[in-house]
Design an enzyme around this catalytic site. Sequence first.
Site: not given
Length: 562
Positions: A113, A229, A231, A241, A244, A275, A340, A375
């Site tokens: 990730f 955030q 994304h 979405l 990721e 991100r 996000h 995050r």
Amino acid sequence: MPSHDVLIIGAGLAGQRAALSAAEAGASVAIVSKVHPVRSHSVAAAGGINAALNPEDSWESHAFDTVKGSDYLGDQDAIEIMCREAPDQILYLEHLGVTFHRNDTGHLGTRAFGGASAARTYYVADITGHAILHVLYEQLMKRSEQIDRYEEWFTTDLLQDEEGRCTGAICRDLRNGALEVFNAKATILASGGAGQVYKPTTNGLIVTGDGISQAYRIGAKLMDMEMVQYHPTTLAGNGLLITEGARGEGAWLLNAEGDRFMEKYAPNKFELASRDVVSRAEQTEINEGRGFSDGTVALDITKVPRRRTLEALREIVNIGRDFAGVDITREPIHILPGMHYIMGGIKTDSDGETTVPYLYAAGEVACVSVHGGNRLGANSLLDTLVFGRRSGAHAAARALQMPMPSTNSARVAETEKHITAIMNRPQGGRRIGAIKNELGETMNEYVAVFRDEAGLTKAHEIVRRLKEEATVAAIDDRGSVFNQDVIAAIELGYMLDVAETIVVGALERKECRGAQWRIDYPGRRDDEWLKHIDISMNGADVPLVSFSPVTITRWEPEERTY
Ligand SMILES: Cc1cc2nc3c(=O)[nH]c(=O)nc-3n(C[C@H](O)[C@H](O)[C@H](O)COP(=O)(O)OP(=O)(O)OC[C@H]3O[C@@H](n4cnc5c(N)ncnc54)[C@H](O)[C@@H]3O)c2cc1C
């Protein structure tokens, strides 16, 4: 009047985990949710959950990645706790029956990730949240003697005694409109984030910032609210979405000229930079004319072997086909950065205690702060579990030592009056949906990946006007059975509170850090801005700004590159 040791508002992963740990500690628990618990937004979590469980990995490495990902705004004591406790949470879930992916040797398998220096994301295909939520819910049912579930009950207000201590909440039974006082020795807010403040967003319609606003209204401090955030991979228009996990499995980002542009912005990590970095890179490509005519760039999942995509990313295969008409196993899909997650929330310590006595918060509603300015993907599910568990245990231990507070049930009359006033509003004002749309589009225009003083000031003026308009927005349904019009009117008030605190925080922070990228104040400025922005209500619906220090344990701030 329902009375419990611990009242938990929200039955997503944070709320359910808190309920189980409070019950394990011997407390009587009520858990309230405005939707059936397994429809809580945690069900949408796709890509996985981080933990340094592999013997070649370490919690220190996970913690450093998280600190760096946060752009050094995360509190390192809390981050250390989260990363140390992560492996136990994975094992706890696995032992309860979560069917985490296993690799060819039969061990728990991981995927990579963003922003992580090791592949440490545990997952169930791309339905990780769904899988965990259902298993925890089985446990709630198993403990039904200790845990009372109030499903489809909507919390409208938090209650306080004369000393300002939280004594429970007022909730509305959505089936018939009845209001009840829920008396509790300790109350845990686990009511999720605030994605609907933006349009579009990856978050579902129920994610309206209720708990953040409710706590703010009774004087709790909020923290890091400016940190929202975006994304990197969402579908244009509807905001859906693309996990990721796709980039974790090897997908590339390409501009309209076919260049793998992340090489320029993050030469070591490419698509797996954190991100905020990837979203800014995409937005720069789009703004500088190297995007597609629909204002997007492309995510090329054909780089992942087709068989693997069909096995490990099957939900996004469906999303691509159903919502964009694209077979992602055969052609790139157009994406852009989209709202996000909110890193900010109700300020808590690492046991979930807020600045209001006996009120706790855990999960996306809270700001511990383990995410700081940005995050890392797959750290949010972890946050819900670690701090959900800790809040539940702490609240239960405290509650078991206390007498039950007595709440004046007359307080319900005020809420009743407020709801009646909403129902009796004359027709003619703006529609709730129209106000909400303007709010979301305003936030997405001016409080997005790149920000500046002029845009933020404009956003603040619009939010203040919308606050006025919301007080007279009429509704159609005047009944009592599942009256979603009334709920939408109340939620709109919450969203406007949250929006205002985001904008005020963003106006205040005059630097570039994590998700707060002020084009009028270039560069990160640790000398002045290595601190949290706290926001509270000063009694007259005017946000009051104060500051608190960032806790640094072992990682001094340094330049952040990927
Ligand atoms: C599409 C998507 C994919 C994601 N994928 C991942 C991932 O792979 N890994 C990861 O770590 N994170 C992921 N995230 C983020 C993560 O899913 C969330 O941050 C997390 O699940 C939030 O959990 P929560 O328990 O705090 O809140 P939620 O799951 O949102 O639960 C909130 C609860 O509060 C209740 N509630 C709210 N208001 C009220 C009210 N007024 N009265 C009564 N009840 C109320 C709701 O009914 C619900 O039960 C993803 C997010 C999205 C949107």
